[in-house]
Design an enzyme around this catalytic site. Structure first.
Site, PDB file in Angstrom:
ATOM      1  N   GLY A   1       0.808  -1.216   0.000  1.00  0.00           N
ATOM      2  CA  GLY A   1       0.000   0.000   0.000  1.00  0.00           C
ATOM      3  C   GLY A   1       0.837   1.258   0.000  1.00  0.00           C
ATOM      4  O   GLY A   1       2.024   1.249   0.335  1.00  0.00           O
TER       5      GLY A   1
ATOM      6  N   ASP B   1       2.396  -7.459  14.254  1.00  0.00           N
ATOM      7  CA  ASP B   1       3.544  -6.708  13.721  1.00  0.00           C
ATOM      8  C   ASP B   1       3.767  -5.448  14.550  1.00  0.00           C
ATOM      9  O   ASP B   1       3.955  -4.370  14.001  1.00  0.00           O
ATOM     10  CB  ASP B   1       3.286  -6.361  12.248  1.00  0.00           C
ATOM     11  CG  ASP B   1       4.580  -6.055  11.495  1.00  0.00           C
ATOM     12  OD1 ASP B   1       5.671  -6.245  12.075  1.00  0.00           O
ATOM     13  OD2 ASP B   1       4.510  -5.611  10.338  1.00  0.00           O
TER      14      ASP B   1
HETATM   15  N1  ATP Z   1      -2.600   7.832   9.393  1.00  0.00           N
HETATM   16  C1  ATP Z   1      -1.344   8.166   9.110  1.00  0.00           C
HETATM   17  N2  ATP Z   1      -0.908   9.413   9.333  1.00  0.00           N
HETATM   18  C2  ATP Z   1       0.376   9.732   9.046  1.00  0.00           C
HETATM   19  N3  ATP Z   1       1.282   8.882   8.525  1.00  0.00           N
HETATM   20  C3  ATP Z   1       0.896   7.628   8.282  1.00  0.00           C
HETATM   21  C4  ATP Z   1      -0.428   7.200   8.544  1.00  0.00           C
HETATM   22  N4  ATP Z   1      -0.534   5.907   8.211  1.00  0.00           N
HETATM   23  C5  ATP Z   1       0.680   5.526   7.766  1.00  0.00           C
HETATM   24  N5  ATP Z   1       1.545   6.555   7.785  1.00  0.00           N
HETATM   25  C6  ATP Z   1       2.957   6.522   7.338  1.00  0.00           C
HETATM   26  O1  ATP Z   1       3.107   5.528   6.344  1.00  0.00           O
HETATM   27  C7  ATP Z   1       4.026   4.500   6.779  1.00  0.00           C
HETATM   28  C8  ATP Z   1       3.560   3.134   6.293  1.00  0.00           C
HETATM   29  O2  ATP Z   1       2.262   2.867   6.820  1.00  0.00           O
HETATM   30  P1  ATP Z   1       1.733   1.398   7.043  1.00  0.00           P
HETATM   31  O3  ATP Z   1       2.688   0.680   7.952  1.00  0.00           O
HETATM   32  O4  ATP Z   1       0.314   1.445   7.446  1.00  0.00           O
HETATM   33  O5  ATP Z   1       1.848   0.827   5.569  1.00  0.00           O
HETATM   34  P2  ATP Z   1       1.975  -0.667   5.123  1.00  0.00           P
HETATM   35  O6  ATP Z   1       1.774  -0.655   3.658  1.00  0.00           O
HETATM   36  O7  ATP Z   1       1.029  -1.511   5.899  1.00  0.00           O
HETATM   37  O8  ATP Z   1       3.444  -1.011   5.547  1.00  0.00           O
HETATM   38  P3  ATP Z   1       4.067  -2.458   5.880  1.00  0.00           P
HETATM   39  O9  ATP Z   1       4.113  -3.220   4.597  1.00  0.00           O
HETATM   40  O10 ATP Z   1       5.432  -2.132   6.430  1.00  0.00           O
HETATM   41  O11 ATP Z   1       3.197  -3.074   6.911  1.00  0.00           O
HETATM   42  C9  ATP Z   1       4.058   4.622   8.304  1.00  0.00           C
HETATM   43  O12 ATP Z   1       5.281   4.179   8.823  1.00  0.00           O
HETATM   44  C10 ATP Z   1       3.854   6.122   8.511  1.00  0.00           C
HETATM   45  O13 ATP Z   1       5.079   6.810   8.404  1.00  0.00           O
END
Ligand code: ATP
Length: 477
Positions: free
Chosen positions: A162, A296
């Site tokens: 994502g 996680d």
């Molecule tokens: N609601 C939010 N407000 C501000 N920054 C955010 C928010 N959600 C996510 N981020 C930023 O985006 C980054 C990645 O978010 P997230 O971990 O949800 O993504 P992911 O695709 O699930 O990542 P992973 O594959 O590592 O689990 C976070 O480390 C943060 O810096």
């Protein structure tokens, strides 16, 4: 007549009815028509009544029991144990998760491949992670795409599947329909918007966030977009980003002496680290009641607001049990999730509240070392294939992370209690809350009271997020 070929032949002659017969025939036709019409009206009425009963039942199920009181997500302590806990605790009562409802409440336009099935009874009390397939998406959180502006600037972050961007949600205030207000939000969408697997992962995360509900230490869902092939999660925007980067950025501003509470202080103090440890434990304890296993928990997945309130984020967990390689195939530069995993999770991919407690211990290491990577320079990275076995052997030998620079012996002891090889002997989040609450109070009771006030106001802010959507829907109607 005598020479007919038989009755059937005789019957095959077309008979011309006499005038008297004609009337009889006409009457019986009218009777038939009346009978058929009455029968159809009766059937239509019966179907109508059934539909009305069904609609009434599903509407009743859609509304949480306490919604009528105007405090839809606030939970009154129910069990004796909860009552005892809340009466000793000034932190506001925990909000309830969204109720789990049946598929009838689903958003009607969801494609069939994403349709929800009824949860088997034996799974109803299992952690939501084990029944993602049966979780439901709530039609009331669906956002109209036209009301969302996504920022074209640099993304806030991105993960394996994502990408997270800043966005603005437009809404007309219900009190004054002329005024248009804007809400800053974070928008998570698939890295490749046409990739079906990524779309489904986002949809799963959306359903998990619906089920998790709201708590001041958990990232709140504002809404979702699921129309057509689109999948987006719209959550509250947490302005300071993730806690790991925040700690690393603020290493220079850290002052160990700054224990007394100063409202306008620009720097980061030891008391803030204790407060983060307390808040993460609060959020995790809430998840236990959902019940949800995070799988996680790491500081990269904890976000920090400008007022130093933290939110646990990243419920995108489908890959975490389906894809064993996820834990091994990261590049050498990115932190390996196995460094946060309990031995039983590495060995058997067994994830429970107790494995979350292990990860919490690693978060404490990250906190009190101001963002150091765990096991760096301790475990060699050369043999990546056998790396999991290597880490497992290291932990089984009783070796653990060293005491971080800013943790005293007592805090380090809490970490070690989280890292008990025997998962049943590990400490609990409740014990950790108790420990860090005491630490906070003895360090600065004023700081603790201020945090309590902030958490209460965050609870109200999150409630307003729910109202934001319902206001908008009222305006539409
Ligand atoms: N609601 C939010 N407000 C501000 N920054 C955010 C928010 N959600 C996510 N981020 C930023 O985006 C980054 C990645 O978010 P997230 O971990 O949800 O993504 P992911 O695709 O699930 O990542 P992973 O594959 O590592 O689990 C976070 O480390 C943060 O810096």
């Amino acid at each position: 007549r005598n020479l007919t070929l038989g009755r059937n032949f005789e019957d095959s002659f077309k008979r011309v009815p006499r005038a008297s017969e004609k009337n009889e025939l006409g009457d019986s036709n009218v009777q038939q028509i009346i009978f058929i019409s009455l029968y159809s009206v009766f059937v239509a009425l019966a179907i109508g009544i059934c539909c009305l009963i069904k609609a009434y039942k599903s509407k009743k199920r859609q509304l949480p029991a306490n919604r009528s009181k105007g405090n839809e997500y606030l939970l009154e302590p129910t069990t004796a144990d909860q009552k005892k806990r809340y009466s000793n605790n000034i932190v506001p009562p925990e909000p309830t998760p969204y109720p789990i409802t049946s598929g009838e409440d689903d958003f009607g336009k969801t494609p069939s491949r994403l349709s929800n099935e009824e949860c088997p009874p034996e799974l109803k009390l299992a952690p939501i992670n084990d029944r993602i397939k049966y979780l439901h998406y709530y039609a009331e959180v669906e956002i109209n795409e036209e009301d969302l502006d996504i920022s074209k600037g640099r993304p806030l972050g991105s993960g394996e599947f994502g990408i997270i961007r800043k966005g603005f949600l437009r809404s007309k205030n219900s009190k004054n329909k002329e005024t248009e207000s804007r809400l800053e939000v974070a928008v998570k969408s698939p890295l490749n918007e046409y990739n079906h697997i990524q779309q489904e992962l986002i949809y799963d995360e959306l359903k998990v966030m619906c089920a998790v509900g709201k708590h001041p230490n958990i990232l709140a869902l504002v809404g979702g977009i699921t129309i057509g092939e689109k999948r987006m999660i719209i959550s509250e925007l947490v302005e300071n980003g993730d806690l790991l980067s925040f700690l690393r950025k603020n290493r220079r501003n850290f002052t160990i002496d700054q224990l007394a509470f100063e409202p306008e202080k620009p720097s980061l103090g030891l008391v803030d680290l204790v407060s983060f440890a307390f808040q993460i434990a609060k959020g995790m304890e809430y998840l236990i009641h959902v019940p949800c296993v995070h799988r996680d928990l790491a500081l990269r997945n904890v976000l920090i607001k400008g007022n130093m309130v933290i939110r646990i984020a990243d419920f995108g967990l489908a890959r975490r049990h389906k894809n064993k390689d996820y834990y091994k195939t990261q590049s050498v530069d990115t932190p390996l999730p196995i460094h946060w995993m309990a031995p039983e999770s590495i060995d058997k991919l067994l994830f429970t509240q107790k494995s979350d407690v292990w990860s919490y211990g690693v978060c404490l290491y990250e906190l009190f070392s101001l963002g150091k990577s765990p096991y760096k320079n301790v475990i060699k990275y050369d043999e990546r294939d056998s790396y999991c076995k290597y880490v497992l052997a290291y932990l089984n030998e009783g070796k653990r992370l060293a005491q971080p620079a800013h943790a005293d012996a007592e805090i380090y002891n809490v970490m070690k209690l989280c890292w008990d090889l025997d998962m049943n002997s590990r400490t609990t989040f409740l014990d950790c809350i108790e420990f860090f609450e005491k630490e906070l109070k003895t360090t600065s009771n004023e700081y603790f009271l201020d945090l309590t006030r902030k958490l209460r106001s965050e609870t109200n802010n999150q409630l307003r997020l729910s109202n934001w959507l319902s206001d908008e829907k009222h305006c539409d109607s």
